[in-house]
Design a protein around this motif. Structure first.
Motif, PDB file in Angstrom:
ATOM      1  N   GLU A 126     182.017  71.644  17.747  1.00  0.00           N
ATOM      2  CA  GLU A 126     182.311  72.036  19.131  1.00  0.00           C
ATOM      3  C   GLU A 126     182.827  73.472  19.261  1.00  0.00           C
ATOM      4  N   ASP A 127     183.697  73.898  18.325  1.00  0.00           N
ATOM      5  CA  ASP A 127     184.338  75.215  18.475  1.00  0.00           C
ATOM      6  C   ASP A 127     183.343  76.365  18.366  1.00  0.00           C
ATOM      7  N   VAL A 128     182.545  76.351  17.304  1.00  0.00           N
ATOM      8  CA  VAL A 128     181.568  77.430  17.128  1.00  0.00           C
ATOM      9  C   VAL A 128     180.515  77.366  18.244  1.00  0.00           C
ATOM     10  N   LEU A 129     180.198  76.151  18.660  1.00  0.00           N
ATOM     11  CA  LEU A 129     179.213  75.977  19.728  1.00  0.00           C
ATOM     12  C   LEU A 129     179.722  76.589  21.038  1.00  0.00           C
ATOM     13  N   LEU A 130     180.987  76.369  21.300  1.00  0.00           N
ATOM     14  CA  LEU A 130     181.606  76.926  22.502  1.00  0.00           C
ATOM     15  C   LEU A 130     181.472  78.453  22.503  1.00  0.00           C
ATOM     16  N   ARG A 131     181.733  79.081  21.369  1.00  0.00           N
ATOM     17  CA  ARG A 131     181.647  80.548  21.285  1.00  0.00           C
ATOM     18  C   ARG A 131     180.195  81.008  21.481  1.00  0.00           C
ATOM     19  N   LEU A 132     179.273  80.248  20.912  1.00  0.00           N
ATOM     20  CA  LEU A 132     177.858  80.604  21.003  1.00  0.00           C
ATOM     21  C   LEU A 132     177.327  80.427  22.435  1.00  0.00           C
ATOM     22  N   LEU A 133     177.735  79.345  23.079  1.00  0.00           N
ATOM     23  CA  LEU A 133     177.260  79.096  24.443  1.00  0.00           C
ATOM     24  C   LEU A 133     177.825  80.112  25.432  1.00  0.00           C
ATOM     25  N   ALA A 134     178.966  80.702  25.047  1.00  0.00           N
ATOM     26  CA  ALA A 134     179.573  81.709  25.927  1.00  0.00           C
ATOM     27  C   ALA A 134     178.741  82.997  25.951  1.00  0.00           C
ATOM     28  N   ILE A 135     177.934  83.230  24.935  1.00  0.00           N
ATOM     29  CA  ILE A 135     177.147  84.480  24.918  1.00  0.00           C
ATOM     30  C   ILE A 135     175.649  84.244  25.112  1.00  0.00           C
ATOM     31  N   THR A 136     175.232  82.987  25.228  1.00  0.00           N
ATOM     32  CA  THR A 136     173.798  82.718  25.462  1.00  0.00           C
ATOM     33  C   THR A 136     173.627  82.093  26.850  1.00  0.00           C
ATOM     34  N   SER A 137     172.412  81.615  27.131  1.00  0.00           N
ATOM     35  CA  SER A 137     172.111  81.123  28.465  1.00  0.00           C
ATOM     36  C   SER A 137     171.449  79.747  28.381  1.00  0.00           C
ATOM     37  N   TYR A 138     171.052  79.147  29.532  1.00  0.00           N
ATOM     38  CA  TYR A 138     170.449  77.808  29.444  1.00  0.00           C
ATOM     39  C   TYR A 138     169.306  77.550  30.425  1.00  0.00           C
TER      40      TYR A 138
END
Ligand SMILES: CC(=O)N[C@H]1[C@H]([C@H](O)[C@H](O)CO)O[C@](OP(=O)(O)OC[C@H]2O[C@@H](n3ccc(N)nc3=O)[C@H](O)[C@@H]2O)(C(=O)O)C[C@@H]1O
Ligand SMILES: CO[C@@H]1[C@H](O)[C@@H](O)[C@H](O[C@H]2[C@H](O)[C@@H](NC(C)=O)[C@H](OCc3ccccc3)O[C@@H]2CO)O[C@@H]1CO
Length: 333
Positions: A126-138
């Protein structure tokens, strides 16, 4: 004889064509003569003529559409709901309710708890994913999906030249983005292990690369715009494993098998497309040592010995989809 017949036919066509064009040329000449006698009569005639022309052409169009091309018209209609109906027969509890890509809101505002670890869920990442989702899009595009290193350049006639999404994981990210993708191609990360998230994060933030933890060296420099990167929802990997390969989801640690990116991509398409065509799929028989496995490459089944995929199970799953006409194959061996 045949030749002269053809010649005669083509003459007739040309001659009737000529008649038609004559009548068009005659008309302006007539009008000029009449103009001097009575303007109003001419104008009235003109209006009548215009209405006749309009009526004739619109009627002709409708007639041609109705009587000459009824099948073509039917064909061009996208069979909405067809894939959905058929896939429901294949996949139990089938639903189109799951988002294609992971979204920040599901990990920031709400803490989505997943029952599975990667690649079937996000538990523990969850933690690394949170950081990654903060800089990408959906955001979601239309679809022409390509996988890993599947080439486009030189094979356009078979598989078209457009790529809307390219599914990849770090070890398979060695494609040339400029030559093999369009400028707006979405780069969809299929996460298999937590290190895949870490790799993506360090690439996009230009942080120190970690070399350990990969089964093959991923690219260290990767010129991608974070705006174009998406993280695939592991839900689709879960469905592929559980519903198409019948892997025992309760004993995943014991099972050293996982779906290929190809089967995953088909599953994904079945969840949001109205028509699904596949190209380049189909493995040779296990006894066939010489046939290449990759549609446009040279390696054989032998190279897949350590790949952790069950080729025959996948082949059966695809065969079933073809039989049910859920997907259509565009290429064959
Ligand atoms: C040698 C080997 O291990 N090859 C694997 C490669 C390789 O690891 C990557 O390309 C990275 O370089 O990856 C895979 O596969 P690969 O990237 O080759 O192909 C993508 C998917 O297309 C389907 N396919 C492809 C060719 C073919 N003749 N028949 C097919 O059915 C498969 O479903 C395949 O998944 C993968 O990610 O799934 C699975 C392959 O097994
Ligand atoms: C969709 O799967 C991808 C590819 O098709 C597979 O062949 C590949 O399998 C590798 C597997 O993921 C590795 N397992 C882990 C936990 O990383 C496995 O590792 C053994 C290994 C380790 C170090 C050096 C060499 C091998 O290697 C498999 C390939 O032989 O997974 C792809 C998705 O990552």
């Amino acid at each position: 004889m045949e030749d002269s017949g053809d010649f005669h036919n083509s003459c007739e066509v040309t001659s009737s064509g000529r008649d038609e064009s004559n009548s068009h040329w005659v008309m302006p000449h007539l009008l000029i003569k009449m103009l001097s006698k009575s303007r109003w009569k001419i104008l009235a005639l003109l209006v009548v003529f215009a209405v006749m022309v309009w009526y004739y052409t619109s009627w002709e169009e409708r007639y041609i559409q109705l009587f000459y091309f009824p099948v073509q018209e039917e064909k061009s209609v996208c069979p909405q709901g067809e894939v959905e109906k058929k896939t429901a027969l294949l996949i139990g509890n089938y639903t189109r309710d799951h988002p294609l890509f992971l979204q920040l809101k599901d990990y920031f505002w709400v803490k989505t708890i997943s029952p599975y670890e990667l690649p079937y869920g996000t538990k523990g990442s969850e933690d690394v994913l949170l950081r990654l989702l903060a800089i990408t899009s959906y955001s979601v595009p239309e679809t022409i999906l390509r996988l890993n290193n599947a080439p486009v350049y030189g094979y356009e006639q078979d598989v078209g030249s457009k790529t809307t999404m390219r599914l990849f994981y770090p070890e398979s990210a060695h494609f040339n983005p400029k030559r093999e993708n369009n400028p707006d191609t979405l780069l969809v990360l299929v996460p298999f292990k937590p290190m895949d998230f870490h790799w993506m994060e360090s690439i996009l933030n230009d942080k120190k690369r970690v070399r350990k933890g990969f089964w093959k060296q991923p690219p260290l420099i990767w010129d991608a715009n974070p705006e174009q990167v998406r993280i695939l929802n592991p839900y689709f990997m879960e469905i592929t494993a559980a519903k198409l390969l019948n892997l025992p989801m309760k004993q995943l640690r014991k099972v050293k098998q996982k779906p290929t990116t190809g089967l995953l991509a088909i599953t994904l398409a079945l969840h949001f497309c109205d028509v699904v065509h596949i190209a380049g799929f189909g493995y040779p028989d296990s006894g066939n040592k010489k046939q290449t496995i990759h549609y446009y490459e040279q390696i054989t089944l032998k190279s897949m010995a350590a790949s952790e995929h069950n080729v025959s199970h996948e082949a059966l799953a695809i065969k079933k989809m073809l039989e049910l006409r859920v997907v259509k194959n565009l290429t064959y061996f």
